[in-house]
Design a protein around this motif. Structure first.
Motif, PDB file in Angstrom:
ATOM      1  N   SER A 167       0.833  -1.215   0.000  1.00 32.53           N
ATOM      2  CA  SER A 167       0.000   0.000   0.000  1.00 32.53           C
ATOM      3  C   SER A 167       0.869   1.268   0.000  1.00 32.53           C
ATOM      4  CB  SER A 167      -0.950   0.004   1.204  1.00 32.53           C
ATOM      5  OG  SER A 167      -0.191   0.025   2.383  1.00 32.53           O
ATOM      6  N   VAL A 168       2.074   1.163   0.520  1.00 32.33           N
ATOM      7  CA  VAL A 168       2.961   2.338   0.570  1.00 32.33           C
ATOM      8  C   VAL A 168       3.641   2.559  -0.780  1.00 32.33           C
ATOM      9  CG1 VAL A 168       5.148   3.158   1.573  1.00 32.33           C
ATOM     10  CG2 VAL A 168       3.331   2.317   3.053  1.00 32.33           C
ATOM     11  N   TRP A 169       4.152   1.489  -1.389  1.00 31.24           N
ATOM     12  CA  TRP A 169       4.901   1.660  -2.641  1.00 31.24           C
ATOM     13  C   TRP A 169       4.920   0.346  -3.429  1.00 31.24           C
ATOM     14  CZ3 TRP A 169      10.871   2.181  -3.390  1.00 31.24           C
ATOM     15  CH2 TRP A 169      11.142   2.745  -4.651  1.00 31.24           C
ATOM     16  N   ALA A 170       3.802   0.054  -4.066  1.00 33.10           N
ATOM     17  CA  ALA A 170       3.686  -1.199  -4.824  1.00 33.10           C
ATOM     18  C   ALA A 170       4.752  -1.276  -5.923  1.00 33.10           C
ATOM     19  CB  ALA A 170       2.291  -1.295  -5.431  1.00 33.10           C
ATOM     20  N   GLU A 171       4.982  -0.144  -6.583  1.00 34.70           N
ATOM     21  CA  GLU A 171       5.955  -0.135  -7.686  1.00 34.70           C
ATOM     22  C   GLU A 171       7.365  -0.484  -7.193  1.00 34.70           C
ATOM     23  OE1 GLU A 171       6.731   3.426 -10.209  1.00 34.70           O
ATOM     24  OE2 GLU A 171       4.657   3.062 -10.807  1.00 34.70           O
ATOM     25  N   GLY A 172       7.657  -0.024  -5.965  1.00 33.28           N
ATOM     26  CA  GLY A 172       8.974  -0.301  -5.393  1.00 33.28           C
ATOM     27  C   GLY A 172       9.158  -1.780  -5.127  1.00 33.28           C
ATOM     28  N   LEU A 173       8.076  -2.423  -4.665  1.00 33.62           N
ATOM     29  CA  LEU A 173       8.174  -3.859  -4.405  1.00 33.62           C
ATOM     30  C   LEU A 173       8.382  -4.606  -5.725  1.00 33.62           C
ATOM     31  CD1 LEU A 173       5.517  -4.450  -1.586  1.00 33.62           C
ATOM     32  CD2 LEU A 173       7.912  -3.797  -1.404  1.00 33.62           C
ATOM     33  N   GLU A 174       7.747  -4.077  -6.779  1.00 36.32           N
ATOM     34  CA  GLU A 174       7.954  -4.692  -8.107  1.00 36.32           C
ATOM     35  C   GLU A 174       9.399  -4.510  -8.573  1.00 36.32           C
ATOM     36  OE1 GLU A 174       5.090  -3.260 -11.021  1.00 36.32           O
ATOM     37  OE2 GLU A 174       3.508  -3.798  -9.594  1.00 36.32           O
ATOM     38  N   LEU A 175       9.897  -3.280  -8.393  1.00 39.02           N
ATOM     39  CA  LEU A 175      11.295  -3.014  -8.779  1.00 39.02           C
ATOM     40  C   LEU A 175      12.229  -3.968  -8.038  1.00 39.02           C
ATOM     41  CD1 LEU A 175      11.516   0.905  -8.677  1.00 39.02           C
ATOM     42  CD2 LEU A 175      11.761  -0.547 -10.714  1.00 39.02           C
ATOM     43  N   ALA A 176      11.941  -4.146  -6.734  1.00 35.40           N
ATOM     44  CA  ALA A 176      12.790  -5.029  -5.917  1.00 35.40           C
ATOM     45  C   ALA A 176      12.716  -6.461  -6.436  1.00 35.40           C
ATOM     46  CB  ALA A 176      12.354  -4.960  -4.459  1.00 35.40           C
ATOM     47  N   SER A 177      11.509  -6.895  -6.807  1.00 38.16           N
ATOM     48  CA  SER A 177      11.395  -8.289  -7.249  1.00 38.16           C
ATOM     49  C   SER A 177      12.090  -8.494  -8.596  1.00 38.16           C
ATOM     50  CB  SER A 177       9.934  -8.742  -7.273  1.00 38.16           C
ATOM     51  OG  SER A 177       9.311  -8.281  -8.439  1.00 38.16           O
ATOM     52  N   VAL A 178      12.117  -7.445  -9.425  1.00 39.74           N
ATOM     53  CA  VAL A 178      12.814  -7.557 -10.720  1.00 39.74           C
ATOM     54  C   VAL A 178      14.288  -7.874 -10.502  1.00 39.74           C
ATOM     55  CG1 VAL A 178      13.603  -6.229 -12.738  1.00 39.74           C
ATOM     56  CG2 VAL A 178      11.217  -6.071 -11.995  1.00 39.74           C
ATOM     57  N   ILE A 179      14.879  -7.267  -9.477  1.00 39.65           N
ATOM     58  CA  ILE A 179      16.312  -7.537  -9.223  1.00 39.65           C
ATOM     59  C   ILE A 179      16.479  -8.579  -8.105  1.00 39.65           C
ATOM     60  CG2 ILE A 179      17.156  -5.310 -10.079  1.00 39.65           C
ATOM     61  CD1 ILE A 179      17.388  -4.396  -7.147  1.00 39.65           C
ATOM     62  N   ASN A 180      15.348  -9.240  -7.794  1.00 40.90           N
ATOM     63  CA  ASN A 180      15.365 -10.311  -6.792  1.00 40.90           C
ATOM     64  C   ASN A 180      15.878  -9.836  -5.435  1.00 40.90           C
ATOM     65  OD1 ASN A 180      14.625 -12.848  -6.175  1.00 40.90           O
ATOM     66  ND2 ASN A 180      16.023 -13.850  -7.615  1.00 40.90           N
ATOM     67  N   TYR A 181      15.449  -8.662  -5.071  1.00 40.37           N
ATOM     68  CA  TYR A 181      15.864  -8.099  -3.791  1.00 40.37           C
ATOM     69  C   TYR A 181      14.705  -8.158  -2.812  1.00 40.37           C
ATOM     70  CZ  TYR A 181      17.201  -4.647  -0.309  1.00 40.37           C
ATOM     71  OH  TYR A 181      17.485  -4.022   0.868  1.00 40.37           O
ATOM     72  N   GLN A 182      15.002  -8.504  -1.582  1.00 34.12           N
ATOM     73  CA  GLN A 182      13.972  -8.499  -0.544  1.00 34.12           C
ATOM     74  C   GLN A 182      14.296  -7.420   0.471  1.00 34.12           C
ATOM     75  OE1 GLN A 182      13.727 -12.387   1.154  1.00 34.12           O
ATOM     76  NE2 GLN A 182      12.589 -13.217  -0.588  1.00 34.12           N
ATOM     77  N   PHE A 183      13.328  -6.564   0.708  1.00 31.93           N
ATOM     78  CA  PHE A 183      13.537  -5.521   1.714  1.00 31.93           C
ATOM     79  C   PHE A 183      13.688  -6.151   3.088  1.00 31.93           C
ATOM     80  CE2 PHE A 183      11.459  -2.877  -1.519  1.00 31.93           C
ATOM     81  CZ  PHE A 183      12.215  -1.726  -1.444  1.00 31.93           C
ATOM     82  N   PRO A 184      14.598  -5.632   3.903  1.00 29.64           N
ATOM     83  CA  PRO A 184      14.599  -6.074   5.309  1.00 29.64           C
ATOM     84  C   PRO A 184      13.311  -5.595   5.954  1.00 29.64           C
ATOM     85  CG  PRO A 184      16.062  -4.180   5.005  1.00 29.64           C
ATOM     86  CD  PRO A 184      15.564  -4.557   3.639  1.00 29.64           C
ATOM     87  N   GLN A 185      12.794  -6.335   6.895  1.00 34.38           N
ATOM     88  CA  GLN A 185      11.541  -5.920   7.541  1.00 34.38           C
ATOM     89  C   GLN A 185      11.855  -5.120   8.806  1.00 34.38           C
ATOM     90  OE1 GLN A 185       8.488  -6.120   6.065  1.00 34.38           O
ATOM     91  NE2 GLN A 185       9.841  -6.770   4.398  1.00 34.38           N
ATOM     92  N   VAL A 186      11.754  -3.830   8.688  1.00 34.53           N
ATOM     93  CA  VAL A 186      12.105  -2.923   9.786  1.00 34.53           C
ATOM     94  C   VAL A 186      10.955  -1.946   9.985  1.00 34.53           C
ATOM     95  CG1 VAL A 186      13.905  -1.412  10.715  1.00 34.53           C
ATOM     96  CG2 VAL A 186      14.496  -3.063   8.953  1.00 34.53           C
ATOM     97  N   ALA A 187      10.683  -1.598  11.251  1.00 33.57           N
ATOM     98  CA  ALA A 187       9.516  -0.762  11.539  1.00 33.57           C
ATOM     99  C   ALA A 187       9.736   0.723  11.268  1.00 33.57           C
ATOM    100  CB  ALA A 187       9.101  -0.962  12.986  1.00 33.57           C
ATOM    101  N   GLY A 188      10.919   1.214  11.419  1.00 30.25           N
ATOM    102  CA  GLY A 188      11.143   2.663  11.245  1.00 30.25           C
ATOM    103  C   GLY A 188      10.863   3.419  12.535  1.00 30.25           C
ATOM    104  N   VAL A 189      11.110   4.701  12.499  1.00 28.91           N
ATOM    105  CA  VAL A 189      10.926   5.553  13.682  1.00 28.91           C
ATOM    106  C   VAL A 189      10.171   6.812  13.269  1.00 28.91           C
ATOM    107  CG1 VAL A 189      12.986   4.882  14.981  1.00 28.91           C
ATOM    108  CG2 VAL A 189      13.167   6.636  13.221  1.00 28.91           C
ATOM    109  N   HIS A 190       9.672   7.516  14.251  1.00 31.73           N
ATOM    110  CA  HIS A 190       9.116   8.820  13.902  1.00 31.73           C
ATOM    111  C   HIS A 190      10.296   9.776  13.748  1.00 31.73           C
ATOM    112  CE1 HIS A 190       6.732  12.389  13.672  1.00 31.73           C
ATOM    113  NE2 HIS A 190       5.649  11.627  13.580  1.00 31.73           N
TER     114      HIS A 190
END
Ligand SMILES: Nc1ncnc2c1ncn2[C@@H]1O[C@H](COP(=O)(O)OP(=O)(O)OP(=O)(O)O)[C@@H](O)[C@H]1O
Length: 449
Positions: free
Chosen positions: A221-244
């Motif tokens: 929901s935040v960046w579908a295109e980015g997830l697609e870009l990542a999958s094209v290069i077979n990259y998996q985002f680390p799962q991190v929560a972030g901070v304010h």
């Protein structure tokens, strides 16, 4: 070149060394950039991006290219001279800049960017070293990587500085746009407020990890295109929560945090354009918006900045290092305002003489900030004028003087500075590598000057 007397070297970048010089005829102090590569014909020179883009730009917040000189196959750019760059100002700072100073600088840079983007160019390598300051005026410099918005993707030879590199570029999107400059501005604005880089990645993979650690890993929901870009290069985002962000930039106002947060959005379409950023409440107390950028409201025509400050000397660069700020998971409860204790510490010198005497801009009413249009196509981000792209073929060198004469005495070149996150030609985002990514612990950076 005999018309100029070279005074001293003030910078040494990837493509050239920059010298402070005096125009012997006019007494004007200029900056001369001597390109490292040799140029054997004028055709080669006028096709350079720096020439093609800069000669089309005339704005108080874009460094003026005055002359292009080719002598004995060496190419020189003669620019208006600026006292120092933003990085030099930050590294020698003993205390934080006031938000008013940061606001004044950012307001001017966004004006330069809005102008550039509306004319169909984006910079691609915005970083503190490329923002030049003289008194209260700041100007965008180094158009070596500037690109025309209507030039043909894919953009393969990208060479921007890693810490300010937008995620779509890190993920090798073939079609990025002016929103990459807006991302860089978010990172720069945060750095100005904390004197620490926001995303000091030690590699490309670490850069993405750092971004995730701050703004949280992207979801569909935040960046579908980015997830697609990542999958094209077979990259998996680390799962991190972030901070304010207010935990990382504790001194910043809510408006500043809101602006940085929207500039550093994963999705380039969700970042404000430069013209939209100028309308953000953070800039409510700033009053100059060039007529071409004003939506409809007529505002008084005034200089691009106000105030005065003590001129700052150029200082020699030096290396600094430190560790990453420790980041806390984001929670949705009221945002913490605790000071940042752990983290990257620059070696700072106290110098009370450098304390600028900032004069605040007059308060004038501004049109309300309009949040950026979600998921708008790139063309819609370019100041909403996709047809404003400049055709390169219809313009000639025109107002640039072409010089010839003798070479200046050969000078000893210092070794090139270590670049902050310079591109080394290859991505390190490989299949499965995200599993191995560890947060970087140190970073280095050096600026000649
Ligand atoms: N007009 C100017 N006035 C004063 N100093 C300048 C000017 N232009 C550049 N410099 C100094 O020289 C440095 C390098 O300039 P520039 O970024 O144009 O070179 P480059 O080789 O393209 O660098 P990069 O490696 O960032 O691409 C700047 O960071 C700045 O400190």
């Amino acid at each position: 070149m005999e018309r100029y007397k070279v005074i001293k070297e003030v910078g040494n970048g990837t493509f050239g060394s920059v010298w402070r010089a005096l125009n012997k005829q006019t007494g004007e102090v200029v900056a001369i950039k001597q390109m490292k590569k040799k140029y054997y014909s004028w055709e080669e020179c006028i096709n350079l991006r720096e020439v093609k883009s800069l000669r089309k730009m005339n704005h108080p917040n874009i460094v003026k290219l005055k002359e292009v000189i080719r002598e004995h196959d060496i190419l020189y750019f003669v620019f208006e001279y600026m006292e120092c760059n933003l990085y030099q100002l930050m590294k020698d700072r003993g205390k934080l800049f006031s938000e008013a100073e940061v606001k004044n600088w950012c307001f001017q840079v966004f004006q330069g960017l809005a102008y550039m983007h509306q004319r169909g160019f984006f910079h691609r390598d915005l970083k503190p070293e490329n923002l030049l300051v003289s008194k209260d005026i700041i100007k965008i410099a180094d158009f070596g990587l500037a690109r025309e918005i209507n030039s043909q993707p894919p953009y393969t030879e990208y060479v921007s500085t890693r810490w300010y590199r937008a995620p779509e570029v890190l993920l090798q999107s073939p079609t990025y746009g002016p929103a990459v400059d807006m991302w860089a501005m978010g990172a720069i604005m945060s750095e100005l407020l904390t004197l620490r880089p926001l995303f000091p990645g030690a590699s490309e993979a670490d850069e993405i990890y750092k971004i995730c650690s701050v703004i949280g890993s992207p979801t569909v929901s935040v960046w579908a295109e980015g997830l697609e870009l990542a999958s094209v290069i077979n990259y998996q985002f680390p799962q991190v929560a972030g901070v304010h962000l207010s935990a990382l930039v504790p001194s910043a106002s809510d408006d500043a945090i809101d602006l940085i947060t929207s500039l550093c959005s994963w999705d380039p379409c969700k970042r404000p354009t430069a013209s939209e950023a100028l309308q953000h409440p953070f800039f409510q107390s700033c009053f100059y918006v060039p007529p071409s950028l004003r939506p409809k409201t007529a505002l008084a025509k005034t200089p691009p900045s106000a105030g005065s400050r003590i001129p700052l000397e150029q200082r020699s660069g030096r290396r600094y290092s430190g560790t990453l700020p420790s980041v806390k998971p984001m929670n949705n409860s009221p945002k913490p305002r605790a000071p940042l204790h752990a983290g990257v510490q620059r070696k700072l010198e106290m110098n009370s003489q450098d304390d600028p005497k900032y004069v605040k801009n007059t308060v004038k009413p501004q049109p309300r900030y309009r949040p950026p249009i979600k998921n708008a196509p790139i063309a819609n981000q370019i100041g909403k004028t996709p047809g404003a792209c400049v055709s390169d073929t219809v313009e000639k060198l025109g107002n640039l003087a072409i010089g010839c004469g003798k070479l200046p005495a050969k000078r000893q070149q210092p070794p090139p500075p270590m670049k902050a996150g310079g591109w080394h030609g290859q991505s390190d985002l490989f299949i499965g590598r995200s599993q191995e990514i560890l947060p970087g612990r140190t970073f280095t950076r050096k600026v000649a000057g």
